[in-house]
Design a protein around this motif. Structure first.
Motif, short mmCIF file in Angstrom:
data_model
loop_
_atom_site.label_atom_id
_atom_site.label_comp_id
_atom_site.label_asym_id
_atom_site.label_seq_id
_atom_site.Cartn_x
_atom_site.Cartn_y
_atom_site.Cartn_z
N ALA A 138 0.83 -1.21 0.00
CA ALA A 138 0.00 0.00 0.00
C ALA A 138 0.86 1.25 0.00
O ALA A 138 0.57 2.23 -0.71
N ARG A 139 1.93 1.24 0.80
CA ARG A 139 2.81 2.41 0.84
C ARG A 139 3.51 2.62 -0.50
O ARG A 139 3.67 3.75 -0.96
N ALA A 144 3.90 5.69 -5.50
CA ALA A 144 3.90 5.70 -6.96
C ALA A 144 2.87 6.66 -7.51
O ALA A 144 3.13 7.41 -8.46
N VAL A 145 1.67 6.65 -6.91
CA VAL A 145 0.61 7.55 -7.37
C VAL A 145 0.98 9.00 -7.08
O VAL A 145 0.80 9.89 -7.91
N LYS A 146 1.51 9.25 -5.88
CA LYS A 146 1.92 10.61 -5.54
C LYS A 146 2.96 11.13 -6.51
O LYS A 146 2.93 12.29 -6.94
N ALA A 147 3.90 10.26 -6.87
CA ALA A 147 4.95 10.67 -7.80
C ALA A 147 4.38 10.91 -9.19
O ALA A 147 4.88 11.75 -9.94
N ALA A 148 3.32 10.17 -9.54
CA ALA A 148 2.74 10.28 -10.88
C ALA A 148 1.86 11.52 -11.02
O ALA A 148 1.72 12.06 -12.12
N LEU A 149 1.26 11.98 -9.92
CA LEU A 149 0.38 13.14 -9.99
C LEU A 149 1.20 14.42 -10.11
O LEU A 149 2.14 14.65 -9.37
N SER A 150 0.79 15.25 -11.05
CA SER A 150 1.40 16.58 -11.14
C SER A 150 0.80 17.46 -10.05
O SER A 150 -0.25 17.14 -9.48
N PRO A 151 1.45 18.58 -9.73
CA PRO A 151 0.89 19.48 -8.72
C PRO A 151 -0.53 19.92 -9.07
O PRO A 151 -1.39 20.04 -8.19
N ALA A 158 -7.94 17.59 -4.65
CA ALA A 158 -8.38 18.28 -3.43
C ALA A 158 -9.67 19.05 -3.69
O ALA A 158 -10.58 19.06 -2.85
N LEU A 159 -9.78 19.67 -4.84
CA LEU A 159 -10.97 20.46 -5.15
C LEU A 159 -12.18 19.55 -5.39
O LEU A 159 -13.31 19.89 -5.01
N LEU A 160 -11.95 18.41 -6.01
CA LEU A 160 -13.03 17.44 -6.16
C LEU A 160 -13.54 17.00 -4.79
O LEU A 160 -14.74 16.85 -4.58
N GLY A 203 -8.42 8.44 -3.49
CA GLY A 203 -7.60 9.42 -2.79
C GLY A 203 -7.55 9.17 -1.30
O GLY A 203 -6.49 9.29 -0.67
N LEU A 204 -8.68 8.78 -0.73
CA LEU A 204 -8.72 8.45 0.70
C LEU A 204 -7.91 7.20 0.99
O LEU A 204 -7.13 7.15 1.94
N ARG A 205 -8.09 6.17 0.15
CA ARG A 205 -7.39 4.90 0.37
C ARG A 205 -5.88 5.07 0.28
O ARG A 205 -5.13 4.44 1.02
N LEU A 206 -5.44 5.93 -0.61
CA LEU A 206 -4.01 6.13 -0.83
C LEU A 206 -3.42 7.22 0.07
O LEU A 206 -2.22 7.50 -0.01
N GLY A 207 -4.25 7.80 0.91
CA GLY A 207 -3.75 8.84 1.80
C GLY A 207 -3.51 10.17 1.12
O GLY A 207 -2.79 11.03 1.65
#
Length: 217
Positions: A138-139, A144-151, A158-160, A203-207
């Motif tokens: 999970a970590r 990986a997802v955090k690294a893949a997301l652009s700012p 967050a807005l969604l 987003g919740l599941r991945l923190g």
């Protein structure tokens, strides 16, 4: 199992080896048939003792225990390999998995966990167990997802979560409606989501989102 599990202990710490011998001495199905503090001696002792399982420290006086594990796996496909470590970091766990180790156990684990790892390795040398595997996966996925997301995509998520529509997201971010739609579409793709609810749940599941910051539906 018709015979006792024959184990070899490879650990540079005399007290650890002594402790493992003491741990299994009262087990009717396990016997220590060899021990050493050096990785260089492991293969010869495993062969001479006809061991079923080797319990191997990840940090040996004469080298990296994972290199010893790899050499043993290449030579003995059916040998159970239990990696003992004082370092439970995710990178080490995944290296052990990739090298064909049977079980990954920290030195602070309860005795019952160590014994379970030995028994698992004896009957399923080719499969991998570790008490923290699920959390480590999970970590890694989160990283990986955090690294893949652009700012920008992280901002969109967050807005969604705050309940904004695509149009409102565009206004908030000072971009056109079509650009906002593109950001949302890319975000959904990276999260494996097809709608707002799935994206928020991912987003919740991945923190990546905090429950308390979400706007109630």
């Amino acid at each position: 199992m018709s015979h006792r599990i024959r184990i070899v202990v490879v650990d540079g710490h005399t007290l650890t080896r002594f402790g493992l011998v003491g741990l299994v001495s009262g087990q009717p199905d396990i016997a220590v048939v060899g021990e050493t503090g050096l990785g260089a001696e492991a293969a010869a002792i495993v062969a001479a003792a006809a061991a079923d399982v080797v319990v191997l420290d990840s940090a040996l006086p004469d080298g990296d225990g994972l290199r010893v594990a790899r050499a043993l796996r290449d030579r003995y496909a059916g040998l159970g390999i239990v990696l003992l470590t004082s370092n439970g970091e995710d990178d080490l766990l995944f290296r052990a998995l990739e090298l064909g180790v049977s079980a990954f156990v920290t030195k602070t684990a309860p005795a019952v966990e160590v014994l379970a790892a030995i028994r698992h390795a004896a009957v399923a040398a080719g499969s991998f167990i570790a008490s923290g595997l699920g959390q480590a996966v999970a970590r890694r996925q989160t990283a990986a997802v955090k690294a893949a997301l652009s700012p920008r995509e992280a901002q969109v998520l967050a807005l969604l979560g705050q309940g904004l529509s695509v149009a409102a997201i565009g206004t908030t971010m000072f971009v056109s409606h079509s650009t906002a739609k593109t950001y949302v579409a890319r975000l959904y793709e990276k999260l494996g989501a097809s709608n707002r609810a799935q994206a928020i749940m991912a987003g919740l599941r991945l923190g990546l989102l905090q429950q308390e910051l979400l706007t109630p539906a």
